[in-house]
Design a protein around this motif. Structure first.
Motif, PDB file in Angstrom:
ATOM      1  N   GLN A  82       0.862  -1.180   0.000  1.00 50.05           N
ATOM      2  CA  GLN A  82       0.000   0.000   0.000  1.00 50.05           C
ATOM      3  C   GLN A  82       0.898   1.229   0.000  1.00 50.05           C
ATOM      4  O   GLN A  82       1.719   1.393   0.911  1.00 50.05           O
ATOM      5  CB  GLN A  82      -0.902   0.001   1.231  1.00 50.05           C
ATOM      6  CG  GLN A  82      -1.792   1.219   1.341  1.00 50.05           C
ATOM      7  CD  GLN A  82      -2.835   1.297   0.232  1.00 50.05           C
ATOM      8  OE1 GLN A  82      -3.463   0.300  -0.100  1.00 50.05           O
ATOM      9  NE2 GLN A  82      -3.016   2.492  -0.324  1.00 50.05           N
ATOM     10  N   MET A  83       0.735   2.055  -1.006  1.00 52.71           N
ATOM     11  CA  MET A  83       1.586   3.230  -1.158  1.00 52.71           C
ATOM     12  C   MET A  83       0.728   4.490  -1.052  1.00 52.71           C
ATOM     13  O   MET A  83      -0.153   4.710  -1.894  1.00 52.71           O
ATOM     14  CB  MET A  83       2.307   3.191  -2.506  1.00 52.71           C
ATOM     15  CG  MET A  83       3.099   1.902  -2.716  1.00 52.71           C
ATOM     16  SD  MET A  83       4.085   1.928  -4.230  1.00 52.71           S
ATOM     17  CE  MET A  83       2.789   2.008  -5.468  1.00 52.71           C
ATOM     18  N   ASN A  84       0.986   5.279  -0.041  1.00 52.17           N
ATOM     19  CA  ASN A  84       0.255   6.528   0.183  1.00 52.17           C
ATOM     20  C   ASN A  84       1.193   7.724   0.059  1.00 52.17           C
ATOM     21  O   ASN A  84       2.418   7.560   0.109  1.00 52.17           O
ATOM     22  CB  ASN A  84      -0.382   6.515   1.569  1.00 52.17           C
ATOM     23  CG  ASN A  84      -1.400   5.406   1.744  1.00 52.17           C
ATOM     24  OD1 ASN A  84      -2.073   4.995   0.792  1.00 52.17           O
ATOM     25  ND2 ASN A  84      -1.518   4.900   2.960  1.00 52.17           N
ATOM     26  N   SER A  85       0.606   8.887  -0.089  1.00 52.06           N
ATOM     27  CA  SER A  85       1.395  10.128  -0.184  1.00 52.06           C
ATOM     28  C   SER A  85       2.519   9.986  -1.204  1.00 52.06           C
ATOM     29  O   SER A  85       3.680  10.311  -0.929  1.00 52.06           O
ATOM     30  CB  SER A  85       1.969  10.495   1.190  1.00 52.06           C
ATOM     31  OG  SER A  85       0.946  10.650   2.138  1.00 52.06           O
ATOM     32  N   LEU A  86       2.177   9.497  -2.365  1.00 51.47           N
ATOM     33  CA  LEU A  86       3.187   9.226  -3.387  1.00 51.47           C
ATOM     34  C   LEU A  86       3.842  10.511  -3.875  1.00 51.47           C
ATOM     35  O   LEU A  86       3.210  11.576  -3.941  1.00 51.47           O
ATOM     36  CB  LEU A  86       2.554   8.475  -4.548  1.00 51.47           C
ATOM     37  CG  LEU A  86       2.328   6.982  -4.271  1.00 51.47           C
ATOM     38  CD1 LEU A  86       1.322   6.396  -5.245  1.00 51.47           C
ATOM     39  CD2 LEU A  86       3.643   6.218  -4.345  1.00 51.47           C
ATOM     40  N   LYS A  87       5.116  10.383  -4.193  1.00 50.58           N
ATOM     41  CA  LYS A  87       5.924  11.490  -4.669  1.00 50.58           C
ATOM     42  C   LYS A  87       6.460  11.166  -6.054  1.00 50.58           C
ATOM     43  O   LYS A  87       6.607   9.983  -6.404  1.00 50.58           O
ATOM     44  CB  LYS A  87       7.100  11.719  -3.723  1.00 50.58           C
ATOM     45  CG  LYS A  87       6.714  11.946  -2.271  1.00 50.58           C
ATOM     46  CD  LYS A  87       7.950  12.033  -1.399  1.00 50.58           C
ATOM     47  CE  LYS A  87       7.589  12.231   0.069  1.00 50.58           C
ATOM     48  NZ  LYS A  87       8.809  12.302   0.924  1.00 50.58           N
ATOM     49  N   PRO A  88       6.798  12.170  -6.849  1.00 57.22           N
ATOM     50  CA  PRO A  88       7.376  11.901  -8.179  1.00 57.22           C
ATOM     51  C   PRO A  88       8.607  11.000  -8.104  1.00 57.22           C
ATOM     52  O   PRO A  88       8.833  10.186  -9.003  1.00 57.22           O
ATOM     53  CB  PRO A  88       7.717  13.292  -8.698  1.00 57.22           C
ATOM     54  CG  PRO A  88       6.708  14.181  -8.052  1.00 57.22           C
ATOM     55  CD  PRO A  88       6.515  13.610  -6.668  1.00 57.22           C
ATOM     56  N   GLU A  89       9.385  11.123  -7.046  1.00 53.43           N
ATOM     57  CA  GLU A  89      10.582  10.284  -6.905  1.00 53.43           C
ATOM     58  C   GLU A  89      10.272   8.818  -6.613  1.00 53.43           C
ATOM     59  O   GLU A  89      11.180   7.993  -6.595  1.00 53.43           O
ATOM     60  CB  GLU A  89      11.516  10.845  -5.830  1.00 53.43           C
ATOM     61  CG  GLU A  89      10.862  11.128  -4.505  1.00 53.43           C
ATOM     62  CD  GLU A  89      10.466  12.598  -4.363  1.00 53.43           C
ATOM     63  OE1 GLU A  89       9.915  13.162  -5.327  1.00 53.43           O
ATOM     64  OE2 GLU A  89      10.694  13.152  -3.266  1.00 53.43           O
ATOM     65  N   ASP A  90       9.000   8.492  -6.398  1.00 56.20           N
ATOM     66  CA  ASP A  90       8.604   7.092  -6.248  1.00 56.20           C
ATOM     67  C   ASP A  90       8.397   6.418  -7.598  1.00 56.20           C
ATOM     68  O   ASP A  90       8.169   5.197  -7.665  1.00 56.20           O
ATOM     69  CB  ASP A  90       7.303   6.979  -5.439  1.00 56.20           C
ATOM     70  CG  ASP A  90       7.466   7.417  -3.991  1.00 56.20           C
ATOM     71  OD1 ASP A  90       6.565   8.110  -3.484  1.00 56.20           O
ATOM     72  OD2 ASP A  90       8.487   7.064  -3.381  1.00 56.20           O
ATOM     73  N   THR A  91       8.470   7.189  -8.673  1.00 54.20           N
ATOM     74  CA  THR A  91       8.296   6.637 -10.012  1.00 54.20           C
ATOM     75  C   THR A  91       9.373   5.599 -10.301  1.00 54.20           C
ATOM     76  O   THR A  91      10.566   5.871 -10.174  1.00 54.20           O
ATOM     77  CB  THR A  91       8.358   7.754 -11.062  1.00 54.20           C
ATOM     78  OG1 THR A  91       7.234   8.623 -10.877  1.00 54.20           O
ATOM     79  CG2 THR A  91       8.326   7.192 -12.469  1.00 54.20           C
ATOM     80  N   ALA A  92       8.938   4.404 -10.663  1.00 58.28           N
ATOM     81  CA  ALA A  92       9.872   3.298 -10.910  1.00 58.28           C
ATOM     82  C   ALA A  92       9.080   2.072 -11.346  1.00 58.28           C
ATOM     83  O   ALA A  92       7.845   2.053 -11.265  1.00 58.28           O
ATOM     84  CB  ALA A  92      10.666   2.965  -9.646  1.00 58.28           C
ATOM     85  N   VAL A  93       9.815   1.069 -11.785  1.00 56.78           N
ATOM     86  CA  VAL A  93       9.233  -0.265 -11.940  1.00 56.78           C
ATOM     87  C   VAL A  93       9.375  -0.969 -10.593  1.00 56.78           C
ATOM     88  O   VAL A  93      10.475  -1.018 -10.035  1.00 56.78           O
ATOM     89  CB  VAL A  93       9.930  -1.070 -13.045  1.00 56.78           C
ATOM     90  CG1 VAL A  93       9.342  -2.483 -13.111  1.00 56.78           C
ATOM     91  CG2 VAL A  93       9.785  -0.367 -14.390  1.00 56.78           C
ATOM     92  N   TYR A  94       8.282  -1.491 -10.094  1.00 55.90           N
ATOM     93  CA  TYR A  94       8.269  -2.145  -8.796  1.00 55.90           C
ATOM     94  C   TYR A  94       8.246  -3.662  -8.985  1.00 55.90           C
ATOM     95  O   TYR A  94       7.419  -4.187  -9.738  1.00 55.90           O
ATOM     96  CB  TYR A  94       7.060  -1.696  -7.976  1.00 55.90           C
ATOM     97  CG  TYR A  94       7.248  -0.333  -7.377  1.00 55.90           C
ATOM     98  CD1 TYR A  94       7.252   0.808  -8.179  1.00 55.90           C
ATOM     99  CD2 TYR A  94       7.451  -0.169  -6.008  1.00 55.90           C
ATOM    100  CE1 TYR A  94       7.449   2.062  -7.642  1.00 55.90           C
ATOM    101  CE2 TYR A  94       7.639   1.095  -5.452  1.00 55.90           C
ATOM    102  CZ  TYR A  94       7.640   2.197  -6.274  1.00 55.90           C
ATOM    103  OH  TYR A  94       7.841   3.450  -5.734  1.00 55.90           O
ATOM    104  N   TYR A  95       9.156  -4.333  -8.263  1.00 54.54           N
ATOM    105  CA  TYR A  95       9.308  -5.776  -8.374  1.00 54.54           C
ATOM    106  C   TYR A  95       8.982  -6.452  -7.051  1.00 54.54           C
ATOM    107  O   TYR A  95       9.393  -5.991  -5.984  1.00 54.54           O
ATOM    108  CB  TYR A  95      10.741  -6.129  -8.747  1.00 54.54           C
ATOM    109  CG  TYR A  95      11.188  -5.614 -10.087  1.00 54.54           C
ATOM    110  CD1 TYR A  95      11.800  -4.368 -10.205  1.00 54.54           C
ATOM    111  CD2 TYR A  95      11.002  -6.373 -11.243  1.00 54.54           C
ATOM    112  CE1 TYR A  95      12.211  -3.883 -11.430  1.00 54.54           C
ATOM    113  CE2 TYR A  95      11.418  -5.894 -12.478  1.00 54.54           C
ATOM    114  CZ  TYR A  95      12.018  -4.657 -12.563  1.00 54.54           C
ATOM    115  OH  TYR A  95      12.426  -4.184 -13.790  1.00 54.54           O
TER     116      TYR A  95
END
Length: 124
Positions: A82-95
């Protein structure tokens, strides 16, 4: 062999939320520690969060503490992020990854199986 399939990625605005899911193919899923990693363009893969085989222990990267929550449902052979308060720096491919070691692991080398990844893009 364990197959892992991630889902739930997408495009979200900064401050928004997403919930990633990872489904495992084996019934022995409950014996594996599970982790989430991410890789942004031009950067190395980095640890995000991990959970022990029973779910009693979790571990987070400092960059996501207080914003992301890892959980698992062994009855459904699934792990979630669960990802809250997302930021542009969280942009990525998640594995999603599985480790035969039972404790929550932060090092990628300790994971034995990996999914194909799901893209998360956070716009500013």
């Amino acid at each position: 062999q364990v197959q892992l399939v991630e889902s739930g990625g997408g495009l979200v605005q900064a401050g928004g939320s997403l919930r990633l899911s990872c489904a495992a193919s084996r019934r022995t899923f409950s014996t594996y520690a599970m982790g989430w990693f991410r890789q942004a363009p031009g950067k190395e893969r980095e640890f995000v969060a991990a959970i022990s085989w029973r779910g009693g222990s979790t571990h987070y990267a400092d960059s996501v503490k207080g914003r992301f929550t890892i959980s698992r449902d062994n009855a459904k052979n699934s792990v979630y992020l669960q990802m809250n308060s997302l930021k542009p720096e969280d942009t990525a491919v998640y594995y999603c990854a599985a480790s035969t070691l039972g404790a929550a692991q932060a090092k990628a080398v300790l994971y034995d199986y990996w999914g194909q990844g799901t893209q998360v893009t956070v716009s500013s």
